[in-house]
Design an enzyme around this catalytic site. Structure first.
Site, PDB file in Angstrom:
ATOM      1  N   LYS A  71       0.832  -1.218   0.000  1.00  0.00           N
ATOM      2  CA  LYS A  71       0.000   0.000   0.000  1.00  0.00           C
ATOM      3  C   LYS A  71       0.858   1.256   0.000  1.00  0.00           C
ATOM      4  CE  LYS A  71      -2.511  -0.199   3.543  1.00  0.00           C
ATOM      5  NZ  LYS A  71      -1.763  -1.391   3.936  1.00  0.00           N
ATOM      6  N   THR A  73       3.987   1.569  -0.834  1.00  0.00           N
ATOM      7  CA  THR A  73       4.734   1.617  -2.094  1.00  0.00           C
ATOM      8  C   THR A  73       3.850   2.148  -3.213  1.00  0.00           C
ATOM      9  OG1 THR A  73       6.098  -0.253  -1.388  1.00  0.00           O
ATOM     10  CG2 THR A  73       6.048   0.236  -3.744  1.00  0.00           C
ATOM     11  N   ARG A  94       1.551   7.601   7.106  1.00  0.00           N
ATOM     12  CA  ARG A  94       1.824   7.441   8.539  1.00  0.00           C
ATOM     13  C   ARG A  94       3.320   7.247   8.774  1.00  0.00           C
ATOM     14  NH1 ARG A  94      -1.276   2.217   9.873  1.00  0.00           N
ATOM     15  NH2 ARG A  94      -0.647   1.810   7.736  1.00  0.00           N
ATOM     16  N   LYS A 105       7.112  -7.305   9.692  1.00  0.00           N
ATOM     17  CA  LYS A 105       6.433  -6.688   8.559  1.00  0.00           C
ATOM     18  C   LYS A 105       7.295  -5.656   7.833  1.00  0.00           C
ATOM     19  CE  LYS A 105       2.017  -4.673   7.203  1.00  0.00           C
ATOM     20  NZ  LYS A 105       2.565  -3.528   6.473  1.00  0.00           N
ATOM     21  N   ALA A 273      -3.812  -0.085  12.173  1.00  0.00           N
ATOM     22  CA  ALA A 273      -5.189  -0.192  11.687  1.00  0.00           C
ATOM     23  C   ALA A 273      -5.919  -1.417  12.210  1.00  0.00           C
ATOM     24  CB  ALA A 273      -5.201  -0.207  10.169  1.00  0.00           C
ATOM     25  N   PHE A 301      -3.604  -1.767   6.393  1.00  0.00           N
ATOM     26  CA  PHE A 301      -4.141  -3.108   6.151  1.00  0.00           C
ATOM     27  C   PHE A 301      -5.258  -3.094   5.103  1.00  0.00           C
ATOM     28  CE2 PHE A 301      -2.363  -3.885  10.541  1.00  0.00           C
ATOM     29  CZ  PHE A 301      -1.299  -4.647  10.099  1.00  0.00           C
ATOM     30  N   PHE A 381       4.557  -8.376  -8.908  1.00  0.00           N
ATOM     31  CA  PHE A 381       5.740  -9.028  -8.358  1.00  0.00           C
ATOM     32  C   PHE A 381       6.457  -9.763  -9.495  1.00  0.00           C
ATOM     33  CE2 PHE A 381       3.963  -7.905  -4.437  1.00  0.00           C
ATOM     34  CZ  PHE A 381       4.796  -8.272  -3.379  1.00  0.00           C
ATOM     35  N   TRP A 409       7.257  -0.395  -7.783  1.00  0.00           N
ATOM     36  CA  TRP A 409       8.378  -0.921  -6.989  1.00  0.00           C
ATOM     37  C   TRP A 409       9.631  -1.015  -7.854  1.00  0.00           C
ATOM     38  CZ3 TRP A 409      11.721  -5.068  -7.056  1.00  0.00           C
ATOM     39  CH2 TRP A 409      12.418  -5.315  -5.870  1.00  0.00           C
TER      40      TRP A 409
END
Length: 556
Positions: A71, A73, A94, A105, A273, A301, A381, A409
């Site tokens: 998110k 990214t 944030r 994470k 969250a 999230f 990905f 990315w």
């Protein structure tokens, strides 16, 4: 392939004064923290408050794998892509918690070539906001125990002290503790515990406060305990709000940094969250809307958590009107929600992908319930196959959602051009008709049941006796018109992390309800969600290091 930290350290950053000038901020508007970080003077809002707002774009996601789906990214990459299309844009994120950074994470500054820099500072101590929040929180905790020790003039019942301590790390050993041992001089013995700083009500208050006076008032309203005869005790009764506000006088000011492509970004506040409301500060978002034509922000999230709270809580408190929502999905997470084990996510599996799409479909439906148009961003990905990507596009189109492939990315803003164009098209052709999911006049139970049924797809809600008793007390205090902040697992639409995809035939169990009177909402804790995470078997902390030249390695 370079790691995130290697990419960030090799990046050429511009002085933050130069970045600030893109949105009309002068050096006098900035309080510098070195060359590349700054806080924004409170005087800026007074100057821009009457300007029209820009467009507000919320980035959310499907229910993620444990590693997250990108998110932040995507938020960064979309902002950079809009800037490449010559749009005046700002990003609002944030601040990362040290808990995930040293746990499993990772950070929250984006990844690859869609990052906020200086990444190593942002993911670590940054401008000290979290330390200030931790200190202000623990000052209040210390004042409570000192009051008990010094004669307890207010008649606080030590068995009914609600306010715990916090630390910004994952430390399961602190979840339940006994304090005040060692004799009379050490205080009054009682059970207590620690939460992680991002679960602190003070974190929520900082992110919801409009200015320093609002901050002080909210801090004074924190419900900390009950007396022996059942009366509530607030932080203002301990005369704590003034000193707490002093500790937060700088933390309340938004932080300005930049992306790898020098797009201005506010990074401010950081509630989780799954156990808090999961959005950056209202001040940062509102200020960005006055400074830019487009603001890209994110909520933590999946859309069942962060987006629901952004829309029902943050927008309600801040008077915000979002214009569009981007839902980030990955082939990996769709297969994960389709029942594929984590070890097998790199293998093509169209059947599981189709099955797992039900999760994304539910989130698309949920966004529509708020009257907002959705754009799906497929965060690519390297292991995704062409057949998998084509199937996701097809399923999104069949579900009536705009869809774009996001390669930010690997390619930065260039990899987000398709997504940016789809978002701009959506803003032009599908105007928002924003509405809240529930009215504040609804009974609290009905609010919780509305969220559970409409957003999670539950058949109903079960309230434990403890939750029923707490709710009865809060309603007697006049808190029945408060909105609700749901604390729930991020891995499932249900309160059971093993129920992936789009589960049905389940109920939500509310085992505890807490009152965040200062923040202005009630917290409904479901399932086995904890407000103090633990470290995994091999925490990221084992792999983070620094050499004699100050070069950091292992930070993602």
């Amino acid at each position: 392939m370079k790691s995130d930290i290697e990419i960030a350290l090799a990046a050429e950053k511009k002085p933050i004064t130069e970045v600030a000038s893109k949105v009309g901020l002068s050096p006098d508007d900035l309080e510098l923290y070195g060359k590349y970080k700054a806080k924004i003077s409170a005087d800026v809002w007074k100057r821009v408050a009457d300007r029209p707002n820009g467009k507000l774009i919320l980035v959310t996601a499907i229910n993620p794998t444990p590693a997250g789906e990108g998110k932040s990214t995507t938020t960064v990459g979309l902002g950079d892509a809009l800037a490449r299309l010559n749009k005046k844009v700002m990003i609002a994120l944030r601040e990362p918690s040290l808990g995930p950074c040293f746990g499993i994470k990772g950070g929250a500054a984006g990844g690859g070539y869609a990052q906020i820099v200086p990444m190593e500072d942002i993911n670590l101590h940054f401008t000290g906001d979290f330390h200030a929040i931790t200190t202000a929180h623990n000052l209040l905790a210390a004042m409570i125990d000192n009051h008990l020790h010094q004669g307890n003039e207010l008649g606080i019942d030590p068995r009914q002290v609600l306010f715990r301590r916090v630390v910004d790390l994952n430390d399961r050993a602190l979840r339940k503790i006994v304090i005040g041992l060692g004799g009379k001089a050490q205080g009054v013995p009682r059970e207590s515990g620690f939460d992680i700083t991002v679960a602190s009500e003070i974190m929520a208050i900082l992110c919801l406060a409009n200015d320093i006076n609002d901050l002080k008032k909210r801090l004074g309203n924190i419900l900390v305990a009950y007396t022996y005869d059942g009366k509530p005790v607030y932080a203002r009764d301990l005369k704590a709000e003034g000193s707490m506000t002093v500790l937060l006088k700088d933390a309340i000011k938004p932080n300005l940094v930049q992306t790898l492509e020098h797009t201005p970004a506010f990074v401010h506040g950081g509630p989780f969250a799954n156990i808090a409301h999961g959005c950056n500060s209202i001040q940062a978002t509102k200020l960005a809307l006055k400074l830019a034509d487009y603001v890209v922000t994110e909520a933590g999230f999946g859309a069942d958590l962060g987006a629901e709270k952004f829309l029902n809580l943050k927008c309600r408190f801040g008077g915000l009107q979002p214009d569009a929502v981007v839902i980030v999905a990955t082939v990996r997470a769709l297969k994960y929600n389709g029942g594929v084990a984590r070890a097998d996510l790199n293998q093509e599996n169209l059947e599981a992908l189709r099955k797992g799409f039900a999760n994304l479909e539910k989130h698309i439906e949920n966004v529509g319930k708020f009257g907002l148009p959705a754009v799906v961003a497929i965060n690519r990905f390297p292991t995704d196959t062409e057949a998998e990507l084509a199937l996701v596009r097809q399923l999104c189109e069949e579900a009536g959602a705009e869809v774009a492939l996001s390669e930010v990315w690997a390619k930065g803003g260039e990899g987000g051009i398709e997504l940016a164009e789809k978002v701009l098209k959506t803003l032009e052709t599908r105007p928002a008709d924003f509405r809240f999911l529930y009215d504040l006049e609804m009974p609290v139970k009905q609010k919780i049941e509305t969220i559970a049924r409409e957003i999670y797809g539950a058949d109903g809600v079960i309230f434990t006796k403890e939750a029923e008793k707490a709710l009865e007390g809060f309603e007697k205090l006049g808190l029945g018109n408060y909105p609700v902040c749901m604390a729930k697992t991020q891995y499932s639409l249900s309160d059971d992390p093993t129920k992936l995809g789009r589960p049905s035939g389940f109920t939500i169990t509310v085992r505890e309800i807490r009152a965040s009177v200062g923040a202005g909402f009630l917290v409904a804790i479901t399932g086995d969600i904890m407000t103090m995470p633990g470290l995994p078997k091999r925490p990221a902390a084992e792999f983070i290091d620094i050499d004699e030249n100050g070069v950091i390695t292992g930070l993602f």
